[in-house]
Scaffold this motif. Structure first.
Motif, short mmCIF file in Angstrom:
data_model
loop_
_atom_site.label_atom_id
_atom_site.label_comp_id
_atom_site.label_asym_id
_atom_site.label_seq_id
_atom_site.Cartn_x
_atom_site.Cartn_y
_atom_site.Cartn_z
N GLY A 193 0.81 -1.21 0.00
CA GLY A 193 0.00 0.00 0.00
C GLY A 193 0.84 1.25 0.00
N LYS A 194 1.90 1.29 -0.84
CA LYS A 194 2.85 2.41 -0.78
C LYS A 194 2.19 3.72 -1.20
N GLU A 195 1.27 3.68 -2.16
CA GLU A 195 0.59 4.92 -2.57
C GLU A 195 -0.25 5.49 -1.43
N THR A 196 -0.91 4.60 -0.67
CA THR A 196 -1.73 5.06 0.45
C THR A 196 -0.86 5.70 1.52
N PHE A 197 0.27 5.05 1.87
CA PHE A 197 1.17 5.62 2.89
C PHE A 197 1.76 6.94 2.42
N GLN A 198 2.11 7.03 1.16
CA GLN A 198 2.68 8.26 0.62
C GLN A 198 1.65 9.39 0.67
N HIS A 199 0.40 9.08 0.30
CA HIS A 199 -0.67 10.08 0.32
C HIS A 199 -0.93 10.58 1.75
N ALA A 201 1.21 10.55 4.29
CA ALA A 201 2.35 11.34 4.76
C ALA A 201 2.33 12.75 4.17
N LEU A 202 1.97 12.86 2.89
CA LEU A 202 1.91 14.18 2.26
C LEU A 202 0.81 15.05 2.87
N ARG A 203 -0.31 14.45 3.20
CA ARG A 203 -1.40 15.21 3.82
C ARG A 203 -0.98 15.76 5.18
N VAL A 204 -0.28 14.92 5.97
CA VAL A 204 0.17 15.36 7.29
C VAL A 204 1.19 16.49 7.15
N LEU A 205 2.16 16.33 6.24
CA LEU A 205 3.18 17.36 6.04
C LEU A 205 2.56 18.68 5.58
N ARG A 206 1.55 18.59 4.73
CA ARG A 206 0.95 19.81 4.18
C ARG A 206 0.26 20.66 5.24
N VAL A 207 -0.32 20.00 6.25
CA VAL A 207 -1.01 20.76 7.29
C VAL A 207 -0.07 21.16 8.44
N VAL A 208 1.07 20.49 8.55
CA VAL A 208 2.01 20.79 9.62
C VAL A 208 3.01 21.87 9.21
N ILE A 209 3.43 21.84 7.94
CA ILE A 209 4.47 22.73 7.44
C ILE A 209 3.86 23.80 6.54
N LYS A 210 4.42 24.99 6.59
CA LYS A 210 3.95 26.06 5.71
C LYS A 210 4.20 25.70 4.25
N GLU A 211 3.40 26.31 3.38
CA GLU A 211 3.39 25.90 1.97
C GLU A 211 4.76 26.04 1.31
N LYS A 212 5.46 27.17 1.56
CA LYS A 212 6.76 27.37 0.90
C LYS A 212 7.79 26.36 1.39
#
Length: 398
Positions: A193-199, A201-212
């Motif tokens: 399920g690598k696509e699911t884990f990658q998706h 992780a990206l969602r968590v990073l996007r809300v934790v870290i500023k866009e730039k």
């Protein structure tokens, strides 16, 4: 004003947490170590998954890539994952099959050759002049059964301590086996399920870290992934080539243990800079049990092979190179080996290559932002003189 207060509060909390971490560093370090130990199977699984994924992606590219049938889409991942795992198991089994029998044979030959070696040493004039006359007679006349009995008696007397050591070693081995099994299970889950884990992780990073910072982090992760991918594939191909060159060359030259030593040299070539030389030394020691002259001939042969491989074949294999200068490769291997042993030597080079590329990219961006012209490359005086000599020769020819 409210915004400034929030910033000050964050800075104050950060300083306080940093102070606690420094003041109670022993407790913090123990907690971090415990967490790493607990998550060790997960980290191992991620590393195994990354390596298997290289082969699985290759299989997926060739498994009915143009088919849009639903059944093909469903079975593509399981079939390619199974194929990658089976391929790696076959390679490991083949390496064991090629190395272990001949290694046992060389050890047996070494043990059986001890009496003959002692007789040859006893006839050596230099040793005779240095050692007393009766030393070799005592060695040859030893009753080994008596000594073995004494060793067994000592072992029985110290059974308690030995038993404790055996239990400790056995528990450590058992724990490592359990960690390895859990790591493989985690790897299979990650790959399935690598696509699911990658998706996720990206969602968590996007809300934790500023866009730039989020975009920069993804870019840096992409560079790191490219460096690791190119390095692993390049080193595997390089190890295969040098192993085949060594094994086939030794077979043609009729040197002993060609298959085993070729496999060992190829395997140790995975370690950057010093790996192939270490394999050559091991091979020479093994051949020395048969003939010291052949061992010397093997060292000359492997030196020629390494020069051909290092100057002609390796640059071609690494044409999509990680782009790390040689001095930094050596520094990365040295630092990685000091920090994490063989594992550090293996991953130190791609990590250093990633940092090198990121820093180089940032320097170029900064130069463009400041409006600076790139500095001309520095050419040493020897190169300048050589260029002048070449130009003069060319003019004379014309």
């Amino acid at each position: 004003m409210q915004l400034e207060w929030k910033q000050l509060r964050k800075i104050g909390i950060s300083i306080f947490v940093l102070f606690l971490a420094i003041y109670y560093w022993s407790s913090v370090a123990g907690l971090i170590s415990t967490m790493i130990s607990a998550l060790y199977p997960v980290f191992m699984g991620a590393a195994i998954a990354y390596v298997i994924n290289l082969l699985m992606d290759l299989y997926e590219d060739y498994f009915f890539p143009k088919s849009h049938k639903d059944i093909i889409g469903r079975i593509r991942r399981p079939v390619c994952l199974l194929g990658a795992v089976v391929t790696i198991l076959i390679i490991i089994g083949a390496l064991i099959y090629l190395v272990i029998p001949e290694l046992l044979s060389s050890v047996e030959m070494l043990v059986n050759g001890i009496p003959h070696s002692l007789r040859e040493l006893s006839q050596n004039k230099f040793l005779k002049s240095v050692l007393p006359d009766d030393v070799f007679h005592k060695l040859m006349a030893m009753d080994w059964n008596v000594y073995i009995g004494s060793v067994l008696k000592f072992l029985k007397g110290g059974f308690g301590g030995i038993a404790g050591s055996v239990i400790s070693v056995a528990s450590s081995v058992f724990a490592n086996i359990i960690s390895a099994v859990l790591g493989i299970i985690f790897a299979l889950y990650f790959l399935a399920g690598k696509e699911t884990f990658q998706h996720q992780a990206l969602r968590v990073l996007r809300v934790v870290i500023k866009e730039k910072y989020y975009d920069k982090l993804l870019h840096y992760l992409h560079i790191t992934n490219e460096c690791f991918h190119q390095y692993i594939v390049g080193k595997l191909l390089d190890a295969l080539v040098i192993g085949l060159m060594c094994g086939v060359g030794m077979a043609l030259l009729r040197l002993p243990y060609a298959v085993m030593i070729g496999t060992i040299v190829g395997f140790t070539a995975l370690i950057p800079v010093a790996g192939a030389y270490f394999g050559a030394v091991v091979g020479a020691v093994i051949i020395m049990t048969v003939s010291p002259a052949k061992a010397l001939f093997f060292l000359i042969f492997i030196l020629i092979v390494q020069q051909i491989e290092g100057n002609l074949i390796y640059p071609k294999l690494m044409s999509g190179s990680i782009g790390l200068p040689g001095v930094w490769v050596l520094a990365a291997v040295t630092a990685g080996g000091s920090l994490a042993g063989i594992l550090g030597m293996l991953i130190g080079v791609p990590i250093a290559a990633s940092v090198y590329k990121i820093v180089r990219e940032r320097v170029i961006e900064r130069e463009e932002k400041l409006g600076l012209e790139p500095l001309p490359e520095i050419v040493n005086s020897t190169q300048e003189r050589w260029q002048k000599i070449k130009s003069i020769k060319n003019k004379k020819k014309k």
